[in-house]
Design a protein around this motif. Structure first.
Motif, mmCIF file in Angstrom:
data_model
loop_
_atom_site.group_PDB
_atom_site.id
_atom_site.type_symbol
_atom_site.label_atom_id
_atom_site.label_comp_id
_atom_site.label_asym_id
_atom_site.label_seq_id
_atom_site.Cartn_x
_atom_site.Cartn_y
_atom_site.Cartn_z
ATOM 1 N N MET A 41 -9.924 2.594 10.156
ATOM 2 C CA MET A 41 -11.053 2.046 9.402
ATOM 3 C C MET A 41 -11.472 3.020 8.307
ATOM 4 S SD MET A 41 -11.650 -0.985 10.315
ATOM 5 C CE MET A 41 -13.094 -1.144 9.282
ATOM 6 N N THR A 42 -11.304 4.316 8.555
ATOM 7 C CA THR A 42 -11.606 5.312 7.533
ATOM 8 C C THR A 42 -10.723 5.085 6.310
ATOM 9 O OG1 THR A 42 -12.276 6.922 9.205
ATOM 10 C CG2 THR A 42 -11.706 7.786 7.023
ATOM 11 N N SER A 43 -9.435 4.838 6.522
ATOM 12 C CA SER A 43 -8.521 4.589 5.407
ATOM 13 C C SER A 43 -8.874 3.297 4.676
ATOM 14 C CB SER A 43 -7.069 4.520 5.902
ATOM 15 O OG SER A 43 -6.654 5.786 6.356
ATOM 16 N N ILE A 44 -9.225 2.266 5.415
ATOM 17 C CA ILE A 44 -9.609 0.995 4.784
ATOM 18 C C ILE A 44 -10.783 1.218 3.841
ATOM 19 C CG2 ILE A 44 -10.656 -1.275 5.227
ATOM 20 C CD1 ILE A 44 -8.861 -1.402 7.766
ATOM 21 N N LYS A 45 -11.766 1.970 4.297
ATOM 22 C CA LYS A 45 -12.948 2.225 3.464
ATOM 23 C C LYS A 45 -12.638 3.166 2.303
ATOM 24 C CE LYS A 45 -16.228 1.099 7.113
ATOM 25 N NZ LYS A 45 -15.957 -0.275 6.951
ATOM 26 N N GLU A 46 -11.888 4.246 2.555
ATOM 27 C CA GLU A 46 -11.561 5.202 1.490
ATOM 28 C C GLU A 46 -10.701 4.574 0.395
ATOM 29 O OE1 GLU A 46 -9.825 8.690 3.261
ATOM 30 O OE2 GLU A 46 -11.762 9.397 4.018
ATOM 31 N N LEU A 47 -9.809 3.642 0.767
ATOM 32 C CA LEU A 47 -8.967 2.962 -0.215
ATOM 33 C C LEU A 47 -9.705 1.809 -0.903
ATOM 34 C CD1 LEU A 47 -5.620 2.856 1.791
ATOM 35 C CD2 LEU A 47 -6.106 4.254 -0.230
ATOM 36 N N GLY A 48 -10.868 1.454 -0.385
ATOM 37 C CA GLY A 48 -11.646 0.364 -0.970
ATOM 38 C C GLY A 48 -10.970 -0.988 -0.798
ATOM 39 N N LEU A 49 -10.259 -1.182 0.321
ATOM 40 C CA LEU A 49 -9.535 -2.429 0.536
ATOM 41 C C LEU A 49 -10.500 -3.586 0.766
ATOM 42 C CD1 LEU A 49 -6.665 -1.223 2.898
ATOM 43 C CD2 LEU A 49 -6.695 -1.346 0.397
ATOM 44 N N GLN A 50 -10.217 -4.693 0.078
ATOM 45 C CA GLN A 50 -11.038 -5.895 0.205
ATOM 46 C C GLN A 50 -10.136 -7.105 0.125
ATOM 47 O OE1 GLN A 50 -13.945 -5.787 -2.930
ATOM 48 N NE2 GLN A 50 -15.221 -4.286 -1.880
ATOM 49 N N VAL A 51 -10.493 -8.154 0.865
ATOM 50 C CA VAL A 51 -9.750 -9.408 0.803
ATOM 51 C C VAL A 51 -9.745 -9.900 -0.639
ATOM 52 C CG1 VAL A 51 -9.715 -11.813 1.549
ATOM 53 C CG2 VAL A 51 -10.250 -10.013 3.195
ATOM 54 N N GLY A 52 -8.573 -10.289 -1.119
ATOM 55 C CA GLY A 52 -8.420 -10.750 -2.493
ATOM 56 C C GLY A 52 -7.969 -9.648 -3.438
ATOM 57 N N GLY A 53 -8.088 -8.394 -3.009
ATOM 58 C CA GLY A 53 -7.659 -7.271 -3.836
ATOM 59 C C GLY A 53 -6.154 -7.056 -3.737
ATOM 60 N N GLU A 54 -5.642 -6.208 -4.596
ATOM 61 C CA GLU A 54 -4.219 -5.896 -4.573
ATOM 62 C C GLU A 54 -3.984 -4.574 -3.864
ATOM 63 O OE1 GLU A 54 -2.806 -6.009 -8.624
ATOM 64 O OE2 GLU A 54 -2.479 -8.159 -8.504
ATOM 65 N N ALA A 55 -2.833 -4.487 -3.199
ATOM 66 C CA ALA A 55 -2.446 -3.262 -2.494
ATOM 67 C C ALA A 55 -0.927 -3.256 -2.362
ATOM 68 C CB ALA A 55 -3.097 -3.210 -1.122
ATOM 69 N N TYR A 56 -0.402 -2.112 -2.023
ATOM 70 C CA TYR A 56 1.035 -1.965 -1.775
ATOM 71 C C TYR A 56 1.268 -1.780 -0.279
ATOM 72 C CZ TYR A 56 1.916 -1.132 -6.737
ATOM 73 O OH TYR A 56 2.007 -1.264 -8.098
ATOM 74 N N ALA A 57 2.281 -2.464 0.234
ATOM 75 C CA ALA A 57 2.798 -2.177 1.567
ATOM 76 C C ALA A 57 3.978 -1.242 1.340
ATOM 77 C CB ALA A 57 3.247 -3.459 2.254
ATOM 78 N N VAL A 58 3.889 -0.039 1.885
ATOM 79 C CA VAL A 58 4.945 0.958 1.708
ATOM 80 C C VAL A 58 5.563 1.205 3.081
ATOM 81 C CG1 VAL A 58 5.487 3.299 0.965
ATOM 82 C CG2 VAL A 58 3.662 2.016 -0.190
ATOM 83 N N ILE A 59 6.874 0.984 3.156
ATOM 84 C CA ILE A 59 7.562 1.090 4.445
ATOM 85 C C ILE A 59 8.596 2.188 4.380
ATOM 86 C CG2 ILE A 59 9.005 -0.123 6.111
ATOM 87 C CD1 ILE A 59 7.738 -2.737 4.900
ATOM 88 N N LYS A 60 8.483 3.144 5.275
ATOM 89 C CA LYS A 60 9.473 4.213 5.385
ATOM 90 C C LYS A 60 9.805 4.346 6.857
ATOM 91 C CE LYS A 60 10.989 8.593 3.934
ATOM 92 N NZ LYS A 60 11.600 8.943 2.706
ATOM 93 N N ALA A 61 11.013 4.031 7.206
ATOM 94 C CA ALA A 61 11.412 4.067 8.603
ATOM 95 C C ALA A 61 12.792 4.713 8.742
ATOM 96 C CB ALA A 61 11.454 2.655 9.175
ATOM 97 N N THR A 62 12.977 5.404 9.833
ATOM 98 C CA THR A 62 14.279 6.008 10.079
ATOM 99 C C THR A 62 15.182 5.058 10.853
ATOM 100 O OG1 THR A 62 13.408 7.046 12.065
ATOM 101 C CG2 THR A 62 13.371 8.351 10.037
ATOM 102 N N SER A 63 14.605 4.003 11.421
ATOM 103 C CA SER A 63 15.419 3.010 12.111
ATOM 104 C C SER A 63 14.745 1.663 12.056
ATOM 105 C CB SER A 63 15.644 3.418 13.564
ATOM 106 O OG SER A 63 14.408 3.424 14.258
ATOM 107 N N VAL A 64 15.560 0.626 12.105
ATOM 108 C CA VAL A 64 15.074 -0.744 12.143
ATOM 109 C C VAL A 64 15.797 -1.444 13.288
ATOM 110 C CG1 VAL A 64 14.944 -2.950 10.922
ATOM 111 C CG2 VAL A 64 14.643 -0.795 9.665
ATOM 112 N N MET A 65 15.035 -2.100 14.137
ATOM 113 C CA MET A 65 15.648 -2.824 15.259
ATOM 114 C C MET A 65 15.825 -4.274 14.868
ATOM 115 S SD MET A 65 13.390 -1.293 18.326
ATOM 116 C CE MET A 65 14.513 -0.954 19.644
ATOM 117 N N VAL A 66 16.943 -4.851 15.272
ATOM 118 C CA VAL A 66 17.229 -6.263 15.017
ATOM 119 C C VAL A 66 17.619 -6.893 16.339
ATOM 120 C CG1 VAL A 66 18.737 -7.867 13.799
ATOM 121 C CG2 VAL A 66 18.026 -5.754 12.676
ATOM 122 N N GLY A 67 17.086 -8.077 16.621
ATOM 123 C CA GLY A 67 17.422 -8.760 17.871
ATOM 124 C C GLY A 67 17.704 -10.224 17.642
#
Length: 69
Positions: A41-67
């Motif tokens: 919740m601290t990050s949500i508030k510090e980033l000023g995230l609000q419904v309708g606003g724009e943001a980036y989803a940034v994904i960095k993973a060392t593995s991805v599982m597939v089933g």
């Protein structure tokens, strides 16, 4: 902002479900695709995230599982 993560998706915030410590942020990245992330919740508030606003989803993973069924 420059990041080493190559999977960066810009989108529109559809929903923020606030909890006591963490919240779930849903981002529409287009093509019928929605990415959900649990962040503090601290990050949500510090980033000023609000419904309708724009943001980036940034994904960095060392593995991805597939089933399959």
């Amino acid at each position: 902002m420059k990041l080493s993560a190559r999977n960066q998706f810009k989108g529109k915030i559809l929903d923020i479900q606030e909890g006591a410590v963490n919240g779930i942020v849903k981002i529409d990245i287009g093509g019928g695709n929605v990415i959900s992330a649990t962040i503090s919740m601290t990050s949500i508030k510090e980033l000023g995230l609000q419904v309708g606003g724009e943001a980036y989803a940034v994904i960095k993973a060392t593995s991805v599982m597939v089933g399959v069924d």
